[in-house]
Design an enzyme around this catalytic site. Structure first.
Site, PDB file in Angstrom:
ATOM      1  N   TYR A 294       0.853  -1.175   0.000  1.00  0.00           N
ATOM      2  CA  TYR A 294       0.000   0.000   0.000  1.00  0.00           C
ATOM      3  C   TYR A 294       0.890   1.225   0.000  1.00  0.00           C
ATOM      4  O   TYR A 294       2.056   1.149   0.389  1.00  0.00           O
ATOM      5  CB  TYR A 294      -0.874  -0.025   1.266  1.00  0.00           C
ATOM      6  CG  TYR A 294      -2.182   0.704   1.139  1.00  0.00           C
ATOM      7  CD1 TYR A 294      -3.138   0.303   0.213  1.00  0.00           C
ATOM      8  CD2 TYR A 294      -2.464   1.800   1.946  1.00  0.00           C
ATOM      9  CE1 TYR A 294      -4.347   0.969   0.105  1.00  0.00           C
ATOM     10  CE2 TYR A 294      -3.679   2.468   1.849  1.00  0.00           C
ATOM     11  CZ  TYR A 294      -4.618   2.047   0.926  1.00  0.00           C
ATOM     12  OH  TYR A 294      -5.813   2.715   0.824  1.00  0.00           O
TER      13      TYR A 294
ATOM     14  N   ASP B 195     -18.217 -14.817 -10.786  1.00  0.00           N
ATOM     15  CA  ASP B 195     -19.058 -16.005 -10.666  1.00  0.00           C
ATOM     16  C   ASP B 195     -18.577 -16.790  -9.434  1.00  0.00           C
ATOM     17  O   ASP B 195     -17.405 -16.752  -9.078  1.00  0.00           O
ATOM     18  CB  ASP B 195     -18.932 -16.880 -11.922  1.00  0.00           C
ATOM     19  CG  ASP B 195     -20.118 -17.829 -12.048  1.00  0.00           C
ATOM     20  OD1 ASP B 195     -21.039 -17.756 -11.204  1.00  0.00           O
ATOM     21  OD2 ASP B 195     -20.113 -18.637 -12.991  1.00  0.00           O
TER      22      ASP B 195
ATOM     23  N   GLY C  27      -9.325   0.596  -6.894  1.00  0.00           N
ATOM     24  CA  GLY C  27      -8.730  -0.615  -6.363  1.00  0.00           C
ATOM     25  C   GLY C  27      -8.247  -1.499  -7.500  1.00  0.00           C
ATOM     26  O   GLY C  27      -8.591  -1.251  -8.665  1.00  0.00           O
TER      27      GLY C  27
ATOM     28  N   MET D 295      -8.057  -5.362  -7.416  1.00  0.00           N
ATOM     29  CA  MET D 295      -8.135  -6.705  -6.844  1.00  0.00           C
ATOM     30  C   MET D 295      -7.517  -7.786  -7.727  1.00  0.00           C
ATOM     31  O   MET D 295      -7.001  -8.775  -7.227  1.00  0.00           O
ATOM     32  CB  MET D 295      -9.582  -7.055  -6.529  1.00  0.00           C
ATOM     33  CG  MET D 295     -10.062  -6.435  -5.222  1.00  0.00           C
ATOM     34  SD  MET D 295     -11.865  -6.572  -4.996  1.00  0.00           S
ATOM     35  CE  MET D 295     -12.201  -8.202  -5.646  1.00  0.00           C
TER      36      MET D 295
END
Lengths: 347, 347
Positions: free
Chosen positions: A66, A189, A258, A260
């Protein structure tokens, strides 16, 4: 004496890549410590923490992935709510019994008590649920700002977002719903997809689709009833983002907050040249720094969010309440893929 | 009777990907034709073409890889300058002897004569060199707008651009130089690199570097004497763009106006989130459409560019003048990699 969940100063800086192994390293880097409560100076506030969530960004900070890295050893946690026990003699805006949340990142909220300079705290009303207050300062604020600051949206307009099941994603659904803005929500999914779809629809989602759906011609059906989105919110990166961009209106904006998928955002040049799509980024921590002297913006956002909470239009994300001493299980649960419940430490 | 360089209506629509083979297909799709001059209606202008360049985008239009596709058969060419021979009785803003350039893309400039509606033409002063007038409406305008419309740049500020040797790139160097803005110019490595560097420095470039240099620590030396750029201009895509982005100031803007590498723009999510970099696109054709009713913006841009030309601060790009009948060689030369001279058809 107070107890805090601190990260050690050995090894943490070597962990540069997030991976499943890092979870265990990460957990082992934390330990509970009893510490003396610092002396209360004139501008300080003594706070008893009530509740503090474990956010993925808290873990990233420990992993060093971060943009903020606290000097180690450090108390973990960037969000939470506490009750004021005592104030220094120059403190006028806060009094014992008030609820406070951190004004910026890095205060270390995973602790039973703390003494903080007044300017590091922000008063919040104590008539909202404690879990809402504990999770107010990052995700709902991020959702609020992204919906407000990049495109002027009117009732009936639409927004598309991926990672729709994240804390920010759920807040986007609820804030948009309260403003009459339609949401198209993209999720990965998963085995229990129908349950997730149902939960997001119950929050106010207009459409919930999988990433695979983004590529299918059936997407056209959605745009028979609602306009193409002028705003896309991206928390994923990689293919998911490229596919989402194809549905954005010309001159629309995609805001990345973000990553991910741990893959870059990939954009065909024609998207820029022929469709004039605009790409921006958002980071709540930077917004708070940039607006540190702009109390009005901060107050009006907090008032608007608390009003939504009181009306039941903005709820806390699905939470699992965990006593502080069970922090190991909570950290591990936060790192699991498809984690759909936020871990909240109670003190 | 007039002669035009037209593309046939067979086969052109099947060519969807640019490749070296396409060049030959492309050339073979063109032929010189003698056509009747159309009747001069009340709002029409009869123009004798003087000079018209062959731009890469003209070729892309024939290949079908551009966002505009004229109905076929069509006269090629989107840029050029002509002299007014005769005007319809309702035409008041133009008279015989005036020089005109196309107001928008798609008029077909590769022809000896043409009759055009008045609104498709824009008057330019006839005291500037004919090669400057012929190459004014796309590249210098694109450079001018990108320098003006995305970031507010002051003397001493810097701009970084790739494809610095392109028509737009050369105009960027010259317009920036005239405004006291420093340019960092990225070019592909090539056998005659020192010659190219010398030529761009002579135009006013402050720094000329290769794409490989972008990744090297020596880049820091450049930023000892000039500030990091707030504006990046991207005509390439792929790795070149990702590397260029690393040197942009936080909150800076990258404008994509071309994709020579035929690869998408790739951006790490951290660039958006932690550095708040903004990505935009620019297309002169769209700007002209959006500003069709805004004569003031158009006039003030043209005046500024013609003033720079008269002062010798903005020159035509390196040109090869080619008689219309030698169009095959000119089309082939335009498609060659590292083409450093623009082919201009003379009529």
């Amino acid at each position: 004496m107070w107890t805090s969940l601190s990260s050690l100063n050995e090894g943490a800086e070597d962990i540069s890549q997030a991976c499943i192994n890092a979870l265990f390293l990460c957990v082992s880097l934390f330990r509970l410590k009893d510490l003396e409560v610092a002396e209360l100076r004139d501008s300080d506030v003594h706070v008893k923490m009530l509740a503090a969530p474990i956010n993925p960004a808290d873990i990233n900070m420990i992993q060093g992935t971060y943009a903020i890295l606290s000097p180690l050893p450090a108390v973990g946690g960037n969000e939470g709510v506490g009750e004021v026990l005592e104030v220094g003699r120059r403190v006028t805006a806060l009094k014992p019994g008030d609820w406070v949340i951190p004004a910026a990142a890095g205060v270390g909220t995973w602790r039973t008590q703390g003494v903080f300079p007044e300017e590091m705290l922000l008063k919040v009303p104590s008539d909202i649920p404690v879990l809402c207050a504990a999770t107010l300062s990052v995700n709902p604020c991020t959702a609020y700002r992204m919906l407000a600051d990049f495109e002027t949206l009117a009732p009936g307009d639409s927004v598309i977002q991926n990672a729709a099941n994240s804390g920010v994603g759920q807040a986007v659904i609820q804030i948009a719903k309260a403003s009459g803005i339609k949401t198209i929500n993209v999720v990965r999914d998963r085995p229990d997809l129908p349950k997730l779809v149902e939960r997001l629809m119950a929050l106010g989602a207009d459409h919930v689709i999988t990433e695979e759906m983004l590529r299918k011609p059936e997407m056209k059906d959605i745009f028979k009833s609602i306009p193409k989105p002028r705003l896309a919110l991206n928390c994923v990166g990689g293919k998911s983002t490229t596919e989402m961009l194809r549905h954005l209106q010309p001159k629309g904006t995609m805001v990345t907050y973000g990553g991910m998928a741990k893959q870059p955002v990939m954009v065909p040049v024609s998207t820029f040249i022929f469709r004039d799509v605009r790409l921006r980024g958002f980071w709540m921590t930077q917004w708070k720094k940039d607006h540190a002297q702009d109390q009005e913006s901060l107050t009006s956002m907090m008032d608007a969010l608390c009003q939504l909470i009181r009306r039941g239009q903005l709820t806390a994300p699905a939470c699992t309440e965990v006593p502080l001493q069970d922090y190991k299980a909570a950290l591990e649960a936060t790192m699991k893929p498809f984690a759909s419940s936020k871990q909240i430490l109670l003190f």
